[in-house]
Design a protein around this motif. Sequence first.
Motif, PDB file in Angstrom:
ATOM      1  N   ALA A 207      48.573  23.754  14.381  1.00 38.68           N
ATOM      2  CA  ALA A 207      49.839  23.313  15.623  1.00 38.68           C
ATOM      3  C   ALA A 207      51.215  23.915  14.786  1.00 38.68           C
ATOM      4  CB  ALA A 207      49.449  21.888  16.297  1.00 38.68           C
ATOM      5  N   ASP A 208      52.140  24.202  15.409  1.00 44.28           N
ATOM      6  CA  ASP A 208      53.446  23.955  15.464  1.00 44.28           C
ATOM      7  C   ASP A 208      54.033  22.787  16.350  1.00 44.28           C
ATOM      8  OD1 ASP A 208      56.364  23.996  14.822  1.00 44.28           O
ATOM      9  OD2 ASP A 208      56.396  26.626  15.753  1.00 44.28           O
TER      10      ASP A 208
ATOM     11  N   GLU B 242      54.087  21.701  19.872  1.00 40.18           N
ATOM     12  CA  GLU B 242      51.985  22.129  20.130  1.00 40.18           C
ATOM     13  C   GLU B 242      51.311  20.879  19.475  1.00 40.18           C
ATOM     14  OE1 GLU B 242      51.997  26.972  19.447  1.00 40.18           O
ATOM     15  OE2 GLU B 242      51.179  25.540  17.870  1.00 40.18           O
ATOM     16  N   SER B 243      49.825  21.073  20.670  1.00 37.05           N
ATOM     17  CA  SER B 243      49.045  19.794  20.299  1.00 37.05           C
ATOM     18  C   SER B 243      47.729  20.768  19.666  1.00 37.05           C
ATOM     19  CB  SER B 243      48.421  19.766  21.567  1.00 37.05           C
ATOM     20  OG  SER B 243      47.330  18.594  21.849  1.00 37.05           O
TER      21      SER B 243
ATOM     22  N   LEU C  50      35.890  18.237  24.430  1.00 32.43           N
ATOM     23  CA  LEU C  50      36.982  17.945  23.049  1.00 32.43           C
ATOM     24  C   LEU C  50      37.554  19.169  22.228  1.00 32.43           C
ATOM     25  CD1 LEU C  50      39.742  15.845  21.908  1.00 32.43           C
ATOM     26  CD2 LEU C  50      37.794  14.295  20.755  1.00 32.43           C
ATOM     27  N   LYS C  51      38.307  19.710  21.693  1.00 32.47           N
ATOM     28  CA  LYS C  51      38.245  20.553  20.901  1.00 32.47           C
ATOM     29  C   LYS C  51      39.912  20.271  19.719  1.00 32.47           C
ATOM     30  CE  LYS C  51      36.507  24.026  23.794  1.00 32.47           C
ATOM     31  NZ  LYS C  51      36.161  26.098  24.141  1.00 32.47           N
ATOM     32  N   VAL C  52      39.400  20.887  18.608  1.00 30.76           N
ATOM     33  CA  VAL C  52      40.778  20.385  18.122  1.00 30.76           C
ATOM     34  C   VAL C  52      40.930  21.802  17.320  1.00 30.76           C
ATOM     35  CG1 VAL C  52      40.391  18.254  17.380  1.00 30.76           C
ATOM     36  CG2 VAL C  52      39.736  20.112  16.093  1.00 30.76           C
ATOM     37  N   ARG C  53      42.455  22.094  16.679  1.00 33.96           N
ATOM     38  CA  ARG C  53      42.675  23.239  16.201  1.00 33.96           C
ATOM     39  C   ARG C  53      42.546  23.126  14.804  1.00 33.96           C
ATOM     40  NH1 ARG C  53      47.845  26.098  17.416  1.00 33.96           N
ATOM     41  NH2 ARG C  53      47.490  25.323  19.558  1.00 33.96           N
ATOM     42  N   PRO C  54      41.151  23.372  13.714  1.00 33.55           N
ATOM     43  CA  PRO C  54      41.541  24.354  12.089  1.00 33.55           C
ATOM     44  C   PRO C  54      42.146  24.759  12.022  1.00 33.55           C
ATOM     45  CG  PRO C  54      39.220  25.305  12.971  1.00 33.55           C
ATOM     46  CD  PRO C  54      40.554  24.471  14.363  1.00 33.55           C
ATOM     47  N   TYR C  55      42.644  25.531  10.609  1.00 33.02           N
ATOM     48  CA  TYR C  55      43.161  25.854   9.758  1.00 33.02           C
ATOM     49  C   TYR C  55      42.627  26.880   9.724  1.00 33.02           C
ATOM     50  CZ  TYR C  55      47.230  23.150   8.605  1.00 33.02           C
ATOM     51  OH  TYR C  55      48.359  22.224   9.245  1.00 33.02           O
TER      52      TYR C  55
END
Length: 398
Positions: A346-347, A352-353, A375-380
Amino acid sequence: MALPKISIKFLTGQLGTVAESQDGLLALVCGGTAVSETFKLNTPYTIYRLTGLEELGVTKENNAGLYKMVQEFYQEAEEGTKVVVYAVAKTTKMTDLCDKDSGPLRGLLQIQKGELRALVIARDPDAEEVEATEGLDPDVFTALPKAQALAEWATTELYAPIFIALEGRSYKDAESLKDLSDGEDNRVCIVIGDTESASEGAAMGIFAGRVASSPVQRNIGRVRDGSLYPTVMYIGENTVEDSMDDVATIYDKGYITPRIHVGRSGYFYTDDRLCVDPTDDYAHIAHRRVIDKACRIAYDTLLDYFLDEVYVNQDGTMQAGILKSLQAAVEGAINSSMTANGELSADTSAGESGATCYIDPTQNVLATSTIKMTLKVRPYGYARQIDVELGFDVQTNS
């Protein structure tokens, strides 16, 4: 004007102890021998450097395999890195170790109260005759589903998600090696390759040291982090340099090994694959560690709301303010612990979250006593393949 005095400022950070992060806390599990009253089997010991093991009476002579594992761990990880050492009887198979109902590792996980993030397992049997099946000691493959079940138990029962690394023992050849690329064990990896030629084991200490030194989102094969510590490594009898065709085959079948890169000195891991279909969301250790950390944070945050009163509307739905507060609490906890540390994609400069929590406002909490959320998280993403089209930049006269 201040009263004249002598001021003495106490310095910190002078003892060489690494700032402690539970994210890299591993247990090194290996066959061993008890040493008087100072070092007992089936007993966890926390150390911060190789001398910590030596102070327990463990030496190359009385515990060769365990000593090698810890020594190589601290060759790869910085001295001061916390690790748990756990020795079992040398006759204990990995299959028996990983049994979630009868094996000793269940007790180890309970004693550590959910702090461990991974178990790294090796053996050091005395004069054991093993006939390899499908390229490895058959104990490795029977231990694989047991290890997956143990890791899942730790996740669902202890709320302490882990992954498990198994030593790829008695490696013989790549062609006969069992193909795990269509497997379902997304909490287990198998490591092949050692610092000794024709070894029956693998350099599990080097692997553990690289994991412990890496943030959760980092691929252990990342070239920019530098090469592994050893100056020579082997796949079976041959050096890694002479085994690169085999390394490609082993990787395709779902294992982790050292490799070389042209133009770089030293060795690097091929990737961080787990024993599962590569299309699985959690086919790699980095994604597994990221989602597991988010799981731990979410659990800890939501525990404060467990059995708490929930303000509801006349139709039994949650009041908007309470709903938004709960969403914000979960997102905030993950963002402050992970996004802010660069562990999620995230930026942050743009606000950004890296985490998004959604609670359906139409659910009747009064009737069900249940709050369902997503619940979602943004990986690389990871540059596993880089394709370049290369040619000459010239103009021709027509």
